[in-house]
Design a protein around this motif. Structure first.
Motif, PDB file in Angstrom:
ATOM      1  N   PRO A 252       0.783  -1.158   0.162  1.00  0.00           N
ATOM      2  CA  PRO A 252      -0.086   0.173  -0.181  1.00  0.00           C
ATOM      3  C   PRO A 252       0.744   1.216   0.065  1.00  0.00           C
ATOM      4  CG  PRO A 252      -0.181  -1.043   2.369  1.00  0.00           C
ATOM      5  CD  PRO A 252       0.869  -1.933   1.239  1.00  0.00           C
ATOM      6  N   ASP A 253       0.253   2.447  -0.319  1.00  0.00           N
ATOM      7  CA  ASP A 253       0.871   3.657  -0.287  1.00  0.00           C
ATOM      8  C   ASP A 253       1.572   3.844   1.175  1.00  0.00           C
ATOM      9  OD1 ASP A 253       1.572   6.300   0.307  1.00  0.00           O
ATOM     10  OD2 ASP A 253      -0.307   7.145  -0.889  1.00  0.00           O
ATOM     11  N   ASN A 255       2.554   6.346   2.940  1.00  0.00           N
ATOM     12  CA  ASN A 255       1.829   7.008   3.804  1.00  0.00           C
ATOM     13  C   ASN A 255       0.700   7.015   4.438  1.00  0.00           C
ATOM     14  OD1 ASN A 255       3.714   9.115   2.843  1.00  0.00           O
ATOM     15  ND2 ASN A 255       2.499   9.328   0.873  1.00  0.00           N
ATOM     16  N   LEU A 256      -0.103   5.864   3.880  1.00  0.00           N
ATOM     17  CA  LEU A 256      -1.239   5.360   4.536  1.00  0.00           C
ATOM     18  C   LEU A 256      -1.021   4.280   5.490  1.00  0.00           C
ATOM     19  CD1 LEU A 256      -3.649   5.398   1.328  1.00  0.00           C
ATOM     20  CD2 LEU A 256      -3.431   7.192   3.161  1.00  0.00           C
ATOM     21  N   SER A 257       0.069   3.575   5.335  1.00  0.00           N
ATOM     22  CA  SER A 257       0.224   2.298   5.878  1.00  0.00           C
ATOM     23  C   SER A 257       1.547   2.522   7.146  1.00  0.00           C
ATOM     24  CB  SER A 257       0.800   1.115   4.960  1.00  0.00           C
ATOM     25  OG  SER A 257       1.996   1.179   4.552  1.00  0.00           O
ATOM     26  N   GLY A 258       1.966   3.959   7.161  1.00  0.00           N
ATOM     27  CA  GLY A 258       2.905   3.848   8.195  1.00  0.00           C
ATOM     28  C   GLY A 258       4.232   3.386   7.737  1.00  0.00           C
ATOM     29  N   ALA A 312      -7.846  -4.233   7.246  1.00  0.00           N
ATOM     30  CA  ALA A 312      -8.807  -3.148   7.210  1.00  0.00           C
ATOM     31  C   ALA A 312      -9.193  -2.503   8.507  1.00  0.00           C
ATOM     32  CB  ALA A 312      -9.878  -3.171   5.934  1.00  0.00           C
ATOM     33  N   GLY A 316      -7.100   0.223   9.070  1.00  0.00           N
ATOM     34  CA  GLY A 316      -7.792   1.171   8.374  1.00  0.00           C
ATOM     35  C   GLY A 316      -6.992   1.008   7.072  1.00  0.00           C
ATOM     36  N   VAL A 317      -6.311   0.169   6.552  1.00  0.00           N
ATOM     37  CA  VAL A 317      -5.778   0.050   5.162  1.00  0.00           C
ATOM     38  C   VAL A 317      -6.348  -0.799   4.274  1.00  0.00           C
ATOM     39  CG1 VAL A 317      -3.454  -0.189   4.166  1.00  0.00           C
ATOM     40  CG2 VAL A 317      -3.371   0.660   6.415  1.00  0.00           C
ATOM     41  N   GLU A 318      -6.788  -0.357   3.040  1.00  0.00           N
ATOM     42  CA  GLU A 318      -7.542  -1.324   2.287  1.00  0.00           C
ATOM     43  C   GLU A 318      -6.319  -1.899   1.135  1.00  0.00           C
ATOM     44  OE1 GLU A 318     -10.449  -3.385   1.668  1.00  0.00           O
ATOM     45  OE2 GLU A 318     -10.917  -1.722   2.824  1.00  0.00           O
ATOM     46  N   GLU A 320      -4.944  -4.038  -1.693  1.00  0.00           N
ATOM     47  CA  GLU A 320      -5.382  -4.324  -3.094  1.00  0.00           C
ATOM     48  C   GLU A 320      -4.735  -5.728  -3.608  1.00  0.00           C
ATOM     49  OE1 GLU A 320      -4.933  -2.616  -7.759  1.00  0.00           O
ATOM     50  OE2 GLU A 320      -4.441  -1.186  -5.863  1.00  0.00           O
TER      51      GLU A 320
END
Ligand SMILES: Cc1cc2nc3c(=O)[nH]c(=O)nc-3n(C[C@H](O)[C@H](O)[C@H](O)COP(=O)(O)OP(=O)(O)OC[C@H]3O[C@@H](n4cnc5c(N)ncnc54)[C@H](O)[C@@H]3O)c2cc1C
Length: 331
Positions: A252-253, A255-258, A312, A316-318, A320
């Motif tokens: 994941p990005d 920035n979103l996944s720490g 998720a 809170g990380v979706e 893909e």
């Protein structure tokens, strides 16, 4: 199927072809019909044959990043397995943009790969194996493919998926790709006209027929050592000797996944070793689902969904999915 119908097939074919043996994850049911083209023209004819009949078309390379479905797969599976040629174009030397001869032609003489000299360019048909190409580049002392050491599958699948890792991406050595468009036309797309992104060449429904790869001249020893190091690292961190389909999720990005990769998130969610049926989240690497024996595609997909939902909910990380699942309607 009557003999008249059978003789109308555009290339070698198999009816009720078992799929699990074509998947590195070793799951999958049976293909109602599998077409096995052995030349670029047969690939064109096979795809046209399927499209003219309005049948679902499923394209299969080495099955190293696909979860093949359970049960009977209706429509037609077209495999590139027999399109395995790799050429070295000397002489005449390959020149970019030179269309005086077709570099993909079956008539092109195949130069013994380990010979030295000439441009460091390989012309490959879609079914050429990536491990085979790594070996060829090692034997030639040409650099650019070392990072693909230990990555199974075909170059067609590798280009469609933009195979890569922390070392870089396959598309860095792609000079051009030959594609079969949905309307049946064939096109040579130079790298500049393509927009590959992380694990996706963004080629849409186009089928990769082959590619021109431009490597860099180096030395056999240097390339060989780099290949050995990449292989060792892969063996240390991934379950390479077990049946899997590679990474399940894209990273994941950050920035979103720490800054955590998909495997780390699955691991921190407490899912390493979790199992459904014969499918298990690898205790070695959280982003691999392995078949411990007798897994079905249904088991694997249920486990993947459990990982996605848990990550998720917890972080809170979706996530893909990177691995592919065929659409029953085909491509
Ligand atoms: C142990 C292991 C390690 C792995 N390590 C890595 C790694 O480090 N990096 C990495 O990126 N991947 C890795 N993978 C995944 C896999 O090896 C790559 O994604 C590879 O590129 C898949 O190629 P394939 O021919 O098997 O594709 P397939 O699984 O057959 O197909 C994948 C997708 O590409 C499409 N496709 C196949 N051929 C063509 C074509 N000719 N034209 C258009 N579309 C096509 C298919 O329809 C499907 O959508 C690993 C897998 C395993 C099992």
């Amino acid at each position: 199927m009557t003999s008249t119908e059978a003789s109308a097939f555009p290339c070698a074919y198999r009816q009720r072809a078992p799929l699990a043996e074509r998947s590195t994850l070793r799951v999958g049911g049976t293909a109602e019909l599998m077409l096995e083209p052995a030349s670029p023209q047969e690939l064109v004819d096979a795809v046209a044959w399927v499209r003219e009949r309005g049948l679902p078309l499923h394209l299969l390379g080495g099955g190293a990043n696909t979860i093949l479905p359970d049960g009977v797969v209706s429509g037609v599976v077209v495999t590139t397995d027999r399109l395995r040629r790799t050429y070295r174009l000397v002489p005449p030397e390959y020149k970019s943009g030179d269309d005086s001869g077709d570099p993909y032609s079956e008539a092109t003489p195949r130069i013994a790969l380990p010979e030295d000299g000439g441009e460091p360019v390989l012309v490959v048909w879609a079914g050429s194996s990536m491990p085979g190409l790594v070996n060829a580049s090692k034997a030639l002392g040409w650099s650019g493919l070392e990072g693909l050491a230990g990555v199974p599958g075909t170059i067609g699948g590798g280009i469609a998926m933009n195979a890569g890792g922390s070392w870089g991406e396959l598309w860095e050595v792609v000079e051009s790709v030959r594609v079969l468009n949905v309307d049946g036309s064939i096109e040579d797309l130079p790298r500049e006209r393509c927009s590959p992104t992380y694990r996706n060449a963004n080629l849409g429904e186009r089928i990769v027929m082959g590619a021109v790869l431009r490597l860099e001249k180096s030395h056999k020893k240097i390339v060989g050592e780099a290949v050995r190091d990449y292989l060792k690292h892969k063996r240390d961190v991934q379950p390479v000797t077990e049946a899997s389909a590679g990474c399940v999720f894209k990273n994941p990005d950050p920035n979103l996944s720490g800054g955590r990769g998909a495997g780390q998130l699955v691991d921190e969610a407490g899912l390493k070793g979790a199992a459904i049926g014969g499918a298990q989240v690898s205790p070695k690497h959280g982003n691999f689902v392995v078949n411990t024996g007798g897994a079905t595609a249904t088991d694997v997909l249920a486990l993947i969904e459990r990982c996605r939902a848990t990550v998720a909910e917890r972080f809170g990380v979706e996530l893909e999915r990177e691995v592919k699942v065929w659409d029953p309607r085909g491509r």
